[in-house]
Design an enzyme around this catalytic site. Structure first.
Site, PDB file in Angstrom:
ATOM      1  N   ALA A   9       0.747  -1.126  -0.121  1.00 58.19           N
ATOM      2  CA  ALA A   9       0.022   0.058   0.067  1.00 58.19           C
ATOM      3  C   ALA A   9       0.671   1.203   0.183  1.00 58.19           C
ATOM      4  O   ALA A   9       0.340   2.377  -0.111  1.00 58.19           O
ATOM      5  CB  ALA A   9      -1.038   0.055   1.172  1.00 58.19           C
ATOM      6  N   GLY A  10       2.266   1.132   0.000  1.00 59.82           N
ATOM      7  CA  GLY A  10       2.992   2.121  -0.043  1.00 59.82           C
ATOM      8  C   GLY A  10       3.224   2.799  -1.383  1.00 59.82           C
ATOM      9  O   GLY A  10       2.857   2.232  -2.395  1.00 59.82           O
ATOM     10  N   MET A  12       5.763   3.028  -3.225  1.00 55.32           N
ATOM     11  CA  MET A  12       6.609   1.837  -4.242  1.00 55.32           C
ATOM     12  C   MET A  12       5.884   0.806  -4.416  1.00 55.32           C
ATOM     13  O   MET A  12       5.910   0.274  -5.451  1.00 55.32           O
ATOM     14  CB  MET A  12       7.996   1.853  -3.760  1.00 55.32           C
ATOM     15  CG  MET A  12       8.995   0.849  -4.867  1.00 55.32           C
ATOM     16  SD  MET A  12       9.132   1.455  -6.291  1.00 55.32           S
ATOM     17  CE  MET A  12      10.271   2.881  -6.194  1.00 55.32           C
ATOM     18  N   THR A  99      17.021   1.279   1.075  1.00 57.24           N
ATOM     19  CA  THR A  99      18.197   2.042   1.486  1.00 57.24           C
ATOM     20  C   THR A  99      18.414   2.359   2.804  1.00 57.24           C
ATOM     21  O   THR A  99      17.526   2.193   3.593  1.00 57.24           O
ATOM     22  CB  THR A  99      18.244   3.632   0.686  1.00 57.24           C
ATOM     23  OG1 THR A  99      17.147   4.194   1.069  1.00 57.24           O
ATOM     24  CG2 THR A  99      18.058   3.294  -0.838  1.00 57.24           C
ATOM     25  N   MET A 124      17.938   0.238  -8.339  1.00 58.37           N
ATOM     26  CA  MET A 124      17.726  -0.828  -9.371  1.00 58.37           C
ATOM     27  C   MET A 124      17.505  -0.228 -10.785  1.00 58.37           C
ATOM     28  O   MET A 124      17.007  -1.384 -11.586  1.00 58.37           O
ATOM     29  CB  MET A 124      16.655  -1.804  -8.744  1.00 58.37           C
ATOM     30  CG  MET A 124      16.718  -2.286  -7.694  1.00 58.37           C
ATOM     31  SD  MET A 124      15.597  -3.594  -7.185  1.00 58.37           S
ATOM     32  CE  MET A 124      16.446  -4.329  -5.850  1.00 58.37           C
ATOM     33  N   HIS A 154      17.355  14.747  -3.369  1.00 59.41           N
ATOM     34  CA  HIS A 154      15.891  13.781  -3.452  1.00 59.41           C
ATOM     35  C   HIS A 154      14.885  15.010  -3.179  1.00 59.41           C
ATOM     36  O   HIS A 154      15.096  16.105  -2.388  1.00 59.41           O
ATOM     37  CB  HIS A 154      16.230  12.795  -2.543  1.00 59.41           C
ATOM     38  CG  HIS A 154      16.978  11.654  -3.383  1.00 59.41           C
ATOM     39  ND1 HIS A 154      18.468  11.649  -3.398  1.00 59.41           N
ATOM     40  CD2 HIS A 154      16.626  10.421  -3.808  1.00 59.41           C
ATOM     41  CE1 HIS A 154      18.785  10.501  -3.984  1.00 59.41           C
ATOM     42  NE2 HIS A 154      17.552   9.869  -4.357  1.00 59.41           N
ATOM     43  N   LYS A 158      12.609  12.494   2.015  1.00 61.12           N
ATOM     44  CA  LYS A 158      13.679  11.255   2.215  1.00 61.12           C
ATOM     45  C   LYS A 158      14.363  11.556   3.376  1.00 61.12           C
ATOM     46  O   LYS A 158      14.615  12.515   3.810  1.00 61.12           O
ATOM     47  CB  LYS A 158      14.674  11.576   1.085  1.00 61.12           C
ATOM     48  CG  LYS A 158      15.443  10.172   1.052  1.00 61.12           C
ATOM     49  CD  LYS A 158      16.296   9.959  -0.451  1.00 61.12           C
ATOM     50  CE  LYS A 158      17.508   9.015  -0.199  1.00 61.12           C
ATOM     51  NZ  LYS A 158      16.715   7.573  -0.070  1.00 61.12           N
ATOM     52  N   GLY A 164      21.260   6.056  -0.393  1.00 64.23           N
ATOM     53  CA  GLY A 164      22.135   4.934  -0.563  1.00 64.23           C
ATOM     54  C   GLY A 164      22.657   4.573  -1.802  1.00 64.23           C
ATOM     55  O   GLY A 164      23.722   4.124  -1.983  1.00 64.23           O
ATOM     56  N   THR A 165      22.230   5.527  -3.005  1.00 64.89           N
ATOM     57  CA  THR A 165      22.657   5.137  -4.262  1.00 64.89           C
ATOM     58  C   THR A 165      24.153   6.207  -4.140  1.00 64.89           C
ATOM     59  O   THR A 165      24.871   5.772  -4.667  1.00 64.89           O
ATOM     60  CB  THR A 165      21.896   5.919  -5.425  1.00 64.89           C
ATOM     61  OG1 THR A 165      20.578   5.048  -5.265  1.00 64.89           O
ATOM     62  CG2 THR A 165      22.256   5.951  -6.753  1.00 64.89           C
TER      63      THR A 165
END
Length: 265
Positions: A9-10, A12, A99, A124, A154, A158, A164-165
């Site tokens: 439900a988020g 992403m 992340t 990804m 970002h 966030k 993380g990237t």
């Protein structure tokens, strides 16, 4: 393959449901929401804004792993550790795009990778993983006369920084240099810091608006500068990459994999 979505439900999670329902060779085996969530019991397709899929959102991660061939997790570092244990227990492949993982949480994923395929990547997208490869090779070709700086921006919501990237790009540069990142990472500059330390890898973080993700790696020396950049237009690139990784795990042996493995890089 039966693909389960943790946190369906988020933001992403909904995109994973939508794109997963459209992807050949994939069927959605289930999705989970937080215990007590108003989304519990609702059809995951309706939650995502697509047609009913006949799959209700549940609250039990253990049941999701039992029902799935592979589970995708874009939730929290704490959940990633718990889900790694469930993946090993139920011999279910796991794809993690979360992340902000601490060393112990990454170790939990690696431990699960001894029993099942685990794909972990802080980003990804194809473009970012190609960028990481280029950064590693350029860092290997240039000596410490070239200072390395990683800049990221970002959206205002966030919660972890650097991203993380950004850290993964710093790690790629460190691998190219043949060094460990942590002793050479310069994450904060404030006040009278003195001159830049030779060989450090610097990070700068920006937050604001609805920026999905922008990353740049700069190699700077006297008289010239190289810049490599990637800009994300929407989150679907991450969801598509995660689904590609999930399908890639079919028939794979136990192991701790990255998107470079998935993309054959």
């Amino acid at each position: 393959m039966g693909i389960g979505i943790v946190g369906c439900a988020g933001r992403m999670g909904k995109r994973l449901v939508t794109l997963g329902s459209e992807t050949e060779g994939c069927h959605l085996s289930g999705g989970t929401v937080r215990p007590g969530s108003e989304a519990s019991g609702r059809d995951i397709g309706e939650l995502a804004g697509v047609s009913r899929l006949g799959v209700p959102a549940g609250e039990s991660a253990a049941e999701l792993f039992r029902a799935s061939d592979v589970v995708i997790d874009f939730t929290t570092p704490e959940a990633a550790s718990e889900n790694a244990q469930l993946a090993a227990e139920h011999t279910t492949a796991l794809v993690v795009g979360t992340t902000g993982l601490a060393d112990k949480q990454k170790s939990d994923l690696e431990e699960a990778g001894r029993k099942v395929p685990v794909v972990y990547a802080p980003n990804m997208s194809l473009g970012v993983n190609l960028l990481s490869l280029m950064v590693e090779r350029v860092a290997a070709a240039l000596d410490e006369d070239f200072d390395i700086e990683v800049l990221e921006m970002h959206h205002r919501h966030k919660v972890d920084a650097p991203s993380g990237t950004a850290l993964a790009l710093g790690e790629a540069a460190a691998r190219g240099r043949g060094i460990d990142l942590e002793p050479h990472a310069q994450r904060v500059r404030d006040g009278h810091t003195g001159p830049r330390k030779r060989g450090d890898i610097g990070f700068a973080t920006l937050r604001g608006g609805d920026v999905v993700g922008e990353h740049s790696v700069i190699f700077a020396t006297t008289g010239e500068r190289l810049e490599f950049a990637h800009k994300s237009g929407d989150r679907d690139i991450f969801a598509r990459g995660a689904i590609k990784a999930a399908l890639w795990t079919k028939g794979k042996g136990a192991g701790f994999y990255s998107m470079r493995d998935v993309l054959g890089l």
